[in-house]
Design an enzyme around this catalytic site. Structure first.
Site, mmCIF file in Angstrom:
data_model
loop_
_atom_site.group_PDB
_atom_site.id
_atom_site.type_symbol
_atom_site.label_atom_id
_atom_site.label_comp_id
_atom_site.label_asym_id
_atom_site.label_seq_id
_atom_site.Cartn_x
_atom_site.Cartn_y
_atom_site.Cartn_z
ATOM 1 N N ASP A 1 18.385 38.934 3.018
ATOM 2 C CA ASP A 1 19.507 39.767 3.755
ATOM 3 C C ASP A 1 20.828 38.553 4.063
ATOM 4 O OD1 ASP A 1 18.355 42.172 2.811
ATOM 5 O OD2 ASP A 1 18.311 42.750 5.087
ATOM 6 N N HIS B 1 13.053 36.842 -1.278
ATOM 7 C CA HIS B 1 12.161 37.544 -2.744
ATOM 8 C C HIS B 1 12.866 36.126 -3.988
ATOM 9 C CE1 HIS B 1 10.130 41.378 0.014
ATOM 10 N NE2 HIS B 1 10.987 39.855 0.524
ATOM 11 N N SER C 1 17.774 30.497 8.805
ATOM 12 C CA SER C 1 18.465 29.570 7.981
ATOM 13 C C SER C 1 19.346 29.890 6.958
ATOM 14 C CB SER C 1 17.068 28.707 7.659
ATOM 15 O OG SER C 1 17.832 27.536 7.643
#
Length: 314
Positions: A123, A180, A284
């Site tokens: 995200d 992921h 980050s």
């Protein structure tokens, strides 16, 4: 093993080194980012690694009152959607970091299907997306950096991405912080590259030249049906802690001034598209590199657009 001294010769910034900071004085800062440059300047004086170690300790305090207050503050401040979390009760988290790296329900991030479809690994916000041209990657308007720098001076590896594609994705404190796989692949190597810990928020990205190639980072490389794909986990101030699912414990801290390499050719570690590969212990940036013969980014993706894990990039 490469020392911090050798690393500086590549034009990369390492804690304790000064070559890149001297070069910075000669860097022409575009007019559009001069305000951001001056506002980012105090970060050069901060004890970045010491502050990150302190934050690492604070985020693991188990005092119930303290950690619940801190978690509730972040939820309110950044409008974190706890309905997506598997565990929505803040009292159930043992410390702040457990909350920050919380798991979410699988159905809220469906993974786009298709063999030629690469998906967002996180995200976040697409700070930049585009093509790698003459070994250069766009960081922000007026700023770029080299693939060679980003990958720690490995010319053979950098050459594999010439003419390929890149995406820089910034994770804010409100985002899901597990990373992921954008495509199925076999892990071939991992590199830890020491460096600074500048903030990676949009203002600092616009103000600090070559930021992603200067900050501490972990480079992971996977062999896929399209060739090598690199996922680079970029550290930042308060984010000097990164993990992967195949490496026991945190990669950092402790910090080192040496480049560290792991080779997995004989390990047969294969991860499928959408499978978790790592996490940031605080927010980050992830840099995704694809080779020239990989599927091309969808034309409707533009810089500064919000993106979710599993959305189709190609």
């Amino acid at each position: 093993m490469i020392s911090a001294t050798d690393y500086d010769k590549l034009g990369l910034c390492v804690e304790g080194g000064n070559l890149s900071d001297n070069k910075l004085k000669q860097t022409e800062v575009p007019q559009s980012s001069k305000k951001d440059f001056w506002l980012s300047l105090p970060q050069y004086c901060l004890p970045q690694h010491a502050l990150s170690k302190l934050m690492h300790w604070i985020c693991r305090i188990r005092n119930t009152w303290f950690k619940n207050k801190l978690i509730s503050l972040i939820i309110r401040q950044y409008n974190v959607d706890m309905t997506e979390a598997i565990q929505s009760d803040v009292n159930a988290y043992e410390h702040f970091n457990a909350f920050f790296t919380r798991k979410i329900k699988s159905h809220v991030r469906p993974i786009a299907l298709g063999h030629d479809v690469l998906v967002s690994p996180v995200d976040g916000c697409l700070s930049q997306i585009g093509f790698i041209e003459q070994g250069r990657i766009l960081q922000a308007k007026g700023h770029d950096y080299s693939t060679l720098e980003l990958l720690g001076g490995d010319a053979e590896l950098a050459a594999k991405f010439e003419g390929g594609h890149f995406a820089n994705i910034y994770l804010s404190p409100r985002d899901y912080h597990r990373i992921h796989m954008p495509v199925s692949g076999k892990l071939t190597r991992m590199r830890y590259l020491p460096g600074k810990l500048f903030s990676v928020n949009p203002r600092t990205v616009r103000g600090v030249p070559r930021l992603f190639a200067r900050n501490e980072r972990v480079v992971t490389v996977f062999e896929t049906d399209f060739g090598p794909v690199a996922l680079i986990l970029v550290g930042a101030i308060f984010v000097g802690s990164m993990e992967t699912v195949w490496h026991e414990g945190e990669i950092t801290p402790p910090y080192t001034k040496d480049i560290l390499d792991w080779v997995y050719d004989k390990s047969n570690i294969r991860l499928n598209k959408g499978e978790e590969m790592g996490r940031f212990n605080m927010g980050s940036t992830v840099v995704l590199l694809l080779p020239a013969n990989a599927p091309v980014w969808k034309a409707d993706w533009k810089a500064e657009m919000t993106i979710k894990l599993g959305q189709a990039l190609t």
